[in-house]
Design an enzyme around this catalytic site. Structure first.
Site, PDB file in Angstrom:
ATOM      1  N   ASP A  83      21.540  34.821  -9.163  1.00  0.00           N
ATOM      2  CA  ASP A  83      22.901  35.076  -9.574  1.00  0.00           C
ATOM      3  C   ASP A  83      23.147  36.080 -10.657  1.00  0.00           C
ATOM      4  O   ASP A  83      23.727  37.149 -10.547  1.00  0.00           O
ATOM      5  CB  ASP A  83      23.742  33.832  -9.960  1.00  0.00           C
ATOM      6  CG  ASP A  83      23.921  32.807  -8.465  1.00  0.00           C
ATOM      7  OD1 ASP A  83      23.947  33.340  -7.642  1.00  0.00           O
ATOM      8  OD2 ASP A  83      23.699  31.589  -8.893  1.00  0.00           O
ATOM      9  N   GLY A  84      21.981  35.960 -11.755  1.00  0.00           N
ATOM     10  CA  GLY A  84      22.328  37.154 -12.833  1.00  0.00           C
ATOM     11  C   GLY A  84      21.850  38.431 -12.351  1.00  0.00           C
ATOM     12  O   GLY A  84      22.255  39.238 -12.861  1.00  0.00           O
ATOM     13  N   ASN A  98      31.766  37.174 -13.337  1.00  0.00           N
ATOM     14  CA  ASN A  98      31.956  35.611 -13.701  1.00  0.00           C
ATOM     15  C   ASN A  98      33.165  35.253 -14.515  1.00  0.00           C
ATOM     16  O   ASN A  98      34.317  34.752 -14.284  1.00  0.00           O
ATOM     17  CB  ASN A  98      30.721  34.873 -14.190  1.00  0.00           C
ATOM     18  CG  ASN A  98      29.687  34.340 -12.902  1.00  0.00           C
ATOM     19  OD1 ASN A  98      30.001  34.353 -11.835  1.00  0.00           O
ATOM     20  ND2 ASN A  98      28.674  33.925 -13.612  1.00  0.00           N
ATOM     21  N   ASP A 135      35.338  24.685 -29.326  1.00  0.00           N
ATOM     22  CA  ASP A 135      34.289  25.600 -29.342  1.00  0.00           C
ATOM     23  C   ASP A 135      34.734  26.995 -28.703  1.00  0.00           C
ATOM     24  O   ASP A 135      33.925  27.792 -28.985  1.00  0.00           O
ATOM     25  CB  ASP A 135      33.228  24.858 -28.359  1.00  0.00           C
ATOM     26  CG  ASP A 135      32.448  23.939 -29.380  1.00  0.00           C
ATOM     27  OD1 ASP A 135      32.674  23.634 -30.279  1.00  0.00           O
ATOM     28  OD2 ASP A 135      31.403  23.271 -28.866  1.00  0.00           O
TER      29      ASP A 135
END
Ligand code: NAD
Ligand code: ATP
Length: 374
Positions: A138-139, A217, A247
């Site tokens: 996917d990267g 994404n 966070d």
């Protein structure tokens, strides 16, 4: 001259009203662009998970292959594929400069492979590329999409990673698969991207702002190395949404809904559903559920002046930038979606990925042997 194609929409075998959709998704000269989001209702009709099919009007001539670095199997396959595309299909083939240097070190017989010298030239390259192939996970699809700051040619993603959520094609069958893609028609998923830009408090009177970054994404605003809670004020079309104390926050596309947003408790959403996911990361509150906002809104996330720490932004997990007190990130759906070729069809491929990749709702089946309603 870029190859041209047309898109058509179908619902379970029926042909939908293409003319209506063409006004919203333009695909002139091989460039897919979506209309301004102010046409809200119409856009929703366009995106509503109907199967989208791409038919070539002129044959593709130029292909670029993006490859995952440091992988022997990817390198070997890319050499074989480049030769096949050139010798059997007569196509012009491009790779990134790093890859060209590696190929030439291997064999001078690969000097037919083309590349570019300087990053500035890549914008000149875009109008010449008809088809993108990715060899990786996917990267690599995210990487390939990030190379196109405007319209993106159709992407054919081959799975050579471990999860492969967006990479439905098997590399062993690359010849059959590419034959079918080059001939068309191809079933595609039209994946929305987010365009993000940072507004610096220090530069608020300047005309020049930082350039837009497009993500497939998500864009993440987090606490980085700071040990303090982030304090992020969030607005949607100038209406106050909430203050994130935790966070951080993920603003995700629906394609990204199965990536970081999923890990932070967001819903999984079919990639063709238009919308922006608003998913907090570890909020320190008992009642902060993730939201899904419509696709026509602009989201602004601001670090307030009284924040104890700065925040950090990252784009598809890369290119971290610091947000100081007073700085803001502004984000909306981009007019240039990414079309990825499907193995079968968008919904089928999505369901296959959540079953095979994520083992969604896997449970032993209850035996029929036991008490029953009478
Ligand atoms: N806690 C987490 O889950 C977490 C943390 C940081 C980043 N990420 C994700 O990693 C992405 C960057 O990917 P990378 O390959 O460059 O980094 P990476 O090598 O760290 O891989 C991240 C993992 O996320 C998967 N992934 C990426 N996009 C996906 C998608 N749309 N649907 C399902 N799975 C997907 C990849 O297959 C890979 O297994 C970021 O965009 C972010 O979504 C996830
Ligand atoms: N052409 C490229 N140039 C530089 N970096 C790349 C390129 N293609 C991929 N990458 C980076 O390499 C990393 C790994 O790529 P990718 O996710 O495709 O492989 P993987 O980790 O083996 O796959 P999976 O995530 O399915 O296990 C990603 O962070 C990606 O951004």
């Amino acid at each position: 001259m870029q190859a041209s194609f047309k898109l058509s929409w179908g619902c379970k075998g029926q042909q939908a009203n293409d003319q209506h959709k063409k006004e919203i998704v333009s695909f002139e000269s091989g460039n897919i662009t979506t209309a301004d989001r102010s046409s809200k209702q119409v856009w929703t009709i366009v995106s509503n998970a109907a199967a989208i099919s791409l038919t070539w009007e002129t044959s593709p001539q130029t292909v670029i292959i993006f490859t995952k670095p440091n992988s022997t199997s990817v390198r070997l396959l890319s050499v074989e594929m480049l030769r096949w595309l050139r010798e059997h299909k007569g196509l012009n083939v491009y790779v990134e400069p790093r890859v060209k240097a590696e190929l030439l070190a291997e064999s001078s017989s690969l000097d037919f492979v083309q590349t570019w010298e300087d990053d500035k030239e890549i914008s000149l390259l875009h109008p010449m590329i008809d088809l993108v192939i990715t060899l990786g996970g996917d990267g690599t699809v995210l990487w390939a999409a990030s190379m196109f700051k405007g319209p993106v040619p159709p992407i054919v993603p081959f799975s050579m990673g471990s999860l492969g959520f967006m990479t439905p094609f098997h590399s062993e069958q690359y010849r059959d698969c590419l034959e079918a893609v080059l001939k068309g028609p191809i079933s595609i998923t039209l994946r929305h991207r987010l365009q993000c830009h940072i507004i610096r408090d220090k530069a608020r009177h300047d005309y020049e702002t930082e350039e837009n970054t497009l993500v497939l994404n998500e864009v993440t605003i987090d606490r980085g190395i700071s040990s303090y809670l982030t304090n992020l004020e969030c607005y949607c079309d100038n209406s106050f949404v909430t203050c994130v104390q935790g966070d951080g926050l993920i603003l995700s596309t629906t394609s990204g809904s199965t990536a970081y947003s999923l890990a932070a408790g967001g819903s999984m959403v079919h990639p063709q559903v238009p919308g922006i996911l608003f998913t907090p990361i570890c909020p320190h509150s008992l009642s902060f559920r993730p939201l899904i906002l419509p696709d026509h809104v602009t989201v602004r996330v601001q670090v307030p002046f009284n924040s104890r720490s700065s925040a950090w932004v990252s784009f598809d997990g890369k290119g971290r930038k610091q947000l100081e007190a007073g700085d803001a990130l502004v984000c909306s759906i981009a007019p240039w979606p990414v079309s990825t070729a499907c193995q079968v069809e968008s919904t089928h491929d999505f369901l296959r990925s959540i079953h095979d990749g994520l083992h969604w709702n896997l449970r032993k089946t209850q035996s029929s042997d036991g008490p029953r309603d009478t």
